[in-house]
Design a protein around this motif. Sequence first.
Motif, PDB file in Angstrom:
ATOM      1  N   LEU A 169       0.746  -1.137  -0.029  1.00 10.31           N
ATOM      2  CA  LEU A 169      -0.005   0.013  -0.017  1.00 10.31           C
ATOM      3  C   LEU A 169       0.937   0.948  -0.143  1.00 10.31           C
ATOM      4  O   LEU A 169       0.282   2.387  -0.346  1.00 10.31           O
ATOM      5  N   PHE A 170       1.933   1.142   0.453  1.00 10.95           N
ATOM      6  CA  PHE A 170       2.800   2.396   0.498  1.00 10.95           C
ATOM      7  C   PHE A 170       4.336   1.902   0.751  1.00 10.95           C
ATOM      8  O   PHE A 170       4.634   1.044   1.419  1.00 10.95           O
ATOM      9  N   MET A 171       5.074   2.969  -0.081  1.00 10.43           N
ATOM     10  CA  MET A 171       6.730   2.686  -0.088  1.00 10.43           C
ATOM     11  C   MET A 171       7.273   3.856  -0.313  1.00 10.43           C
ATOM     12  O   MET A 171       7.131   4.819  -1.086  1.00 10.43           O
ATOM     13  N   ALA A 172       8.107   4.165   0.667  1.00 10.49           N
ATOM     14  CA  ALA A 172       9.003   5.496   0.689  1.00 10.49           C
ATOM     15  C   ALA A 172      10.247   5.072   1.448  1.00 10.49           C
ATOM     16  O   ALA A 172      10.257   4.486   2.387  1.00 10.49           O
ATOM     17  N   ILE A 222      12.352   7.849 -15.946  1.00 13.06           N
ATOM     18  CA  ILE A 222      12.493   6.989 -14.706  1.00 13.06           C
ATOM     19  C   ILE A 222      13.651   6.155 -15.114  1.00 13.06           C
ATOM     20  O   ILE A 222      13.985   5.386 -16.058  1.00 13.06           O
ATOM     21  N   SER A 223      14.873   6.254 -14.001  1.00 15.70           N
ATOM     22  CA  SER A 223      15.954   5.420 -14.279  1.00 15.70           C
ATOM     23  C   SER A 223      16.192   4.434 -13.456  1.00 15.70           C
ATOM     24  O   SER A 223      16.904   3.329 -13.657  1.00 15.70           O
ATOM     25  N   VAL A 230       9.218   1.450  -8.677  1.00 15.92           N
ATOM     26  CA  VAL A 230       8.217   0.891  -7.732  1.00 15.92           C
ATOM     27  C   VAL A 230       7.467   1.613  -6.786  1.00 15.92           C
ATOM     28  O   VAL A 230       6.308   1.359  -6.690  1.00 15.92           O
ATOM     29  N   PRO A 231       8.112   2.884  -6.249  1.00 10.98           N
ATOM     30  CA  PRO A 231       7.060   3.637  -5.439  1.00 10.98           C
ATOM     31  C   PRO A 231       6.061   4.486  -6.032  1.00 10.98           C
ATOM     32  O   PRO A 231       5.124   4.276  -5.644  1.00 10.98           O
ATOM     33  N   PHE A 232       6.576   4.785  -7.543  1.00  8.18           N
ATOM     34  CA  PHE A 232       5.637   5.361  -8.467  1.00  8.18           C
ATOM     35  C   PHE A 232       4.272   4.290  -8.720  1.00  8.18           C
ATOM     36  O   PHE A 232       3.232   4.657  -8.799  1.00  8.18           O
ATOM     37  N   THR A 241      -6.551   8.212 -12.428  1.00  5.20           N
ATOM     38  CA  THR A 241      -6.088   8.025 -13.576  1.00  5.20           C
ATOM     39  C   THR A 241      -5.044   7.047 -13.601  1.00  5.20           C
ATOM     40  O   THR A 241      -3.796   7.326 -13.546  1.00  5.20           O
ATOM     41  N   SER A 242      -5.324   5.765 -13.627  1.00  5.68           N
ATOM     42  CA  SER A 242      -4.354   4.866 -13.367  1.00  5.68           C
ATOM     43  C   SER A 242      -3.467   4.527 -14.547  1.00  5.68           C
ATOM     44  O   SER A 242      -3.968   4.923 -15.732  1.00  5.68           O
ATOM     45  N   ILE A 243      -2.378   3.831 -14.454  1.00  5.28           N
ATOM     46  CA  ILE A 243      -1.498   3.367 -15.137  1.00  5.28           C
ATOM     47  C   ILE A 243      -2.130   2.663 -16.567  1.00  5.28           C
ATOM     48  O   ILE A 243      -1.725   2.662 -17.852  1.00  5.28           O
ATOM     49  N   SER A 244      -3.120   1.829 -16.196  1.00  5.10           N
ATOM     50  CA  SER A 244      -3.857   0.953 -16.899  1.00  5.10           C
ATOM     51  C   SER A 244      -4.289   1.630 -18.120  1.00  5.10           C
ATOM     52  O   SER A 244      -4.441   1.117 -19.176  1.00  5.10           O
TER      53      SER A 244
END
Lengths: 443, 543
Positions: A169-172, A222-223, A230-232, A241-244
């Motif tokens: 759910l969350f990554m930082a 993104i490099s 991954v956080p993105f 507006t999801s990536i899908s």
Amino acid sequence: MELQAVLMAAGGGSRMMDLTYNTPKPLLPVGNRPLIWYPLNLLERAGFEEVIVITTKEVQKALSTDQRLKLDVKMKLNVECIQEDADMGTADALRHIQQKLKTDILVVSCDLITDVALHEVVDLFRAHNATLSMLMSKCTSSRRRVPVKKAEREQRDFVGVDSAGKRLLFMANEADLDEGLIIKKSVMRKHPRMHIRTGLLDAHLYCLKRSVVDFLVENKSISSLRGELVPFLVRKQFSKTSISRREEDHSDQSQKRKDATAALDEALLQLASERSCWNDHSGDMSEAYHGGRLRCYAHIMQEGTCYRVNTLTSYVEANRVAPKLFEEAAVHPSAVISERSQVGGDSIIGASCHIADKTSIKRSTIGASTIVKEKVKITNSIIMNSVTIEEGCNIQGSVICNNAVIGRGADIKYCLVGSGQRIEAEAERTNDVIVGSDQLMEI
Amino acid sequence: MADSEGNERSKQTAIINHAADEGDEKSLAEIQKAKNEGKELTKEEKLRLRKEKKQQKKGKKDDKGPTEKAPVKEKTANPPASSQPVTQNAAQKAPSAVSVPVSESTAPTDKSAKSKAELKAERRARQEAERASKQAKKEPGSQAPSSKSKAPPSELQPAVKRLPEHIQVDDPAVVRKLAKKLERQQIPLRSDYGYKVSLFSHLHQYSRKAPLTQQISIPATVIHPSIVRLGLQYSQGIVAGSNARSVALLHAFKQVIQDYSTPPNEELARDLVNKLKPYISFLNQCRPLSASMGNAIKYIKKEISNIPSQCKEEEAKKKLLSCVDSYVNEKITLAAKGISKYAIDKISDGDVILVYGCSSLVNHILCEAFEKQRKFRVIVVDSRPRLEGREALRRLVNRGIRCTYVLISAVSYVLPEVSKVFLGAHALLANGYVMSRVGTSQIALVAKAYNVPVLVCCETYKFCERVQTDSFVSNELDDPDDLIVTRKGKTHLADWQSETSLGLLNLVYDVTPPDFVDLVITELGMIPCTSVPVVLRVKNVDQ
């Protein structure tokens, strides 16, 4: 073809420059095998037949000449070279080989040593039709004294998982946060119970959908996979507006022909999920997965070994543990060990070694073609290949790199002796890093 | 003497009754012979003679297999002659069997002791010989004894219907056969988990924590990736429910067909069917196939075999894909529309409708009825451990239907206010029994007691040829660890396996007799439960 394995072996080992300035990180010996052997073995055991290895020219040359690697790894290695000084991140590397990627991919880092059952990670990816599935492990802290150059303070990673412990759910990273942890309301509304953990080790093993590679091709900014992608993705799970949606635009442009069939298939899948009486959460009025198309999952290993060899500490730790992972004769058959020496049961002696009389070797790893003369005491140390240790030395808790020479009667405690260095006779070093002068300017 | 005569007469009437039941002319002749020969033959003798004659007749038709069985059976039949007739043909011989023991007990007194002892000795010798030969043949003939022991009444029927292996788990021979078959197809065998309650020890019981994917290579090469994904989703319960499973199966088959390419020198029709066999075994190992899935597979296989050999691959694939789509459309989507049309006629304003669990079809009907402005309210009955009723509740409340939620233990308290019960079905069996989620028969029973009409909604593609009268013979055992619950941090059943006298049973299905079901609503109309075999017959004729 379901999954293609990609092994990232181009990293420089920036956090252990003392070890890697002469030997590239993928070739560092751990338990007398090159580091790259461990993830390759993991993939082979899982059943992969082909791996795409992204590495530098140096490593490629070494891989093709390394007899040992050729014997042990039966998979086909497609080596892709990138320029060493190009400073490519992992995402850049994926972009570089995107033509070769035809299906979903499994990205592994070359410094991963683990005995995880890979199906746990891949099953999450398959069953939930996830976009990303990764492996994490409960960190084991090392308590032994190891040679350190400067205080290494790890930046903490905050990882939030749902109550079942599977959904990310969350990554930082602490470095990216200014004052405190900011958690969006939309996340809290959908997942009111979140466990935030800081002690997890990210194993850098990711299962990614093919559409993510297309997305990377589009977004050249993104490099790095771990640092940015991954956080993105984790954030995008809950955005409107999801990536899908963007993925669908892609597929429209590129595959007009397959639109009709793909749409019908989608409709069938939609029908199946509508008719299914399953929900991944309970208590609110939304459908399974809250209707989100993008899902990220993590498998957190509770037990078992999982090491990432990217610092000196972890390198020493891995050397201690790695040999226990695989059953192999501790003492290589071609090593010549004198009868009057004591070699402890948990030590590893490499090929073509010469161990003279009255030596005592405990809990250490001796590399190939090393010569150890009489009356030497080696404890808790890692001796790499082609090292010469003269008589009467006492080596404790140290790392001696390739081609070093330790003069007679030297007393080395908790030191790191760089590649090709010479320690003069009767030297006494404690907690020191002995490297060549050309390395002193590296920061 | 009068006594013995009377016994003789009763004995002979018994024989005649028996013969009449059998309807066998041979035995009548025998009876005549017996009558003529008089009192020398014992009852046992007569039975034996009769059987021998019958077996000789059969032996000329069949191979030596049945005749091998028959004499053995005959031997075992004879000594406990009084008990055997009862067990063998219970329905038919019951009336005669009652009279037989009575007459038998008095009959021996009439016969000479010598002949009786002689015959007994002969019989025993024959038995020993048969037993010895059976022992010698035990290795290759392992199928014969197992099927023989399972179906003694089948002596009368020439074709023994083989029992499916998934209900013969406690028979090591069958398990070995299955293991060999899976090995040939390169599919891993899933091992059973935990202690099984003895009544259900003939069924598989798997653990969700040990998925089948543990044993296959990660980039699945032997099995198509979409089938692996499907199997995983089945075993984890992500795709659950008869309709959902069938649709997902057909979707996966579409992927398989799309990715298929005929190898050289092979025909698409035959090769594709052979390719599908290991996939189906794999799915079966992940979770036993449902009746609807079985019918869908039969349909697909038939369609594939009907592809003419001169058809080009692209065309054939397109044809197959459109067949799959039309099957889904006809049998599932349009059927649901048809059923809701009929069902809505049965829903009147002011109704209180009781539903159980989460049936996609019943939910669909209720949502449609609500859209057509019928005024009703719903009582959702739920049960552990699946708690599917919550999902049904969520969907209905989302639409705006007024719902009440109770657990199955409260069903007799709410039934007085219920006007109708709508139930979904997993399958409808050929004898009119309804196979559905465990608890359905309970609801039907209580509803019957309260005189509340029970309507079962079921598409025709779920009708299956199986016959079952109880829930023990063929069922599914789910993971027993699902029953374990953690409350306030304490899990009392955490190590239930160490308790020797404790077994956890998580049944999935049960069968409801047709007496408790008032109406079955299918897309062909509203039929009584007993008309299911008619529908099946009509379907078979069509095909």
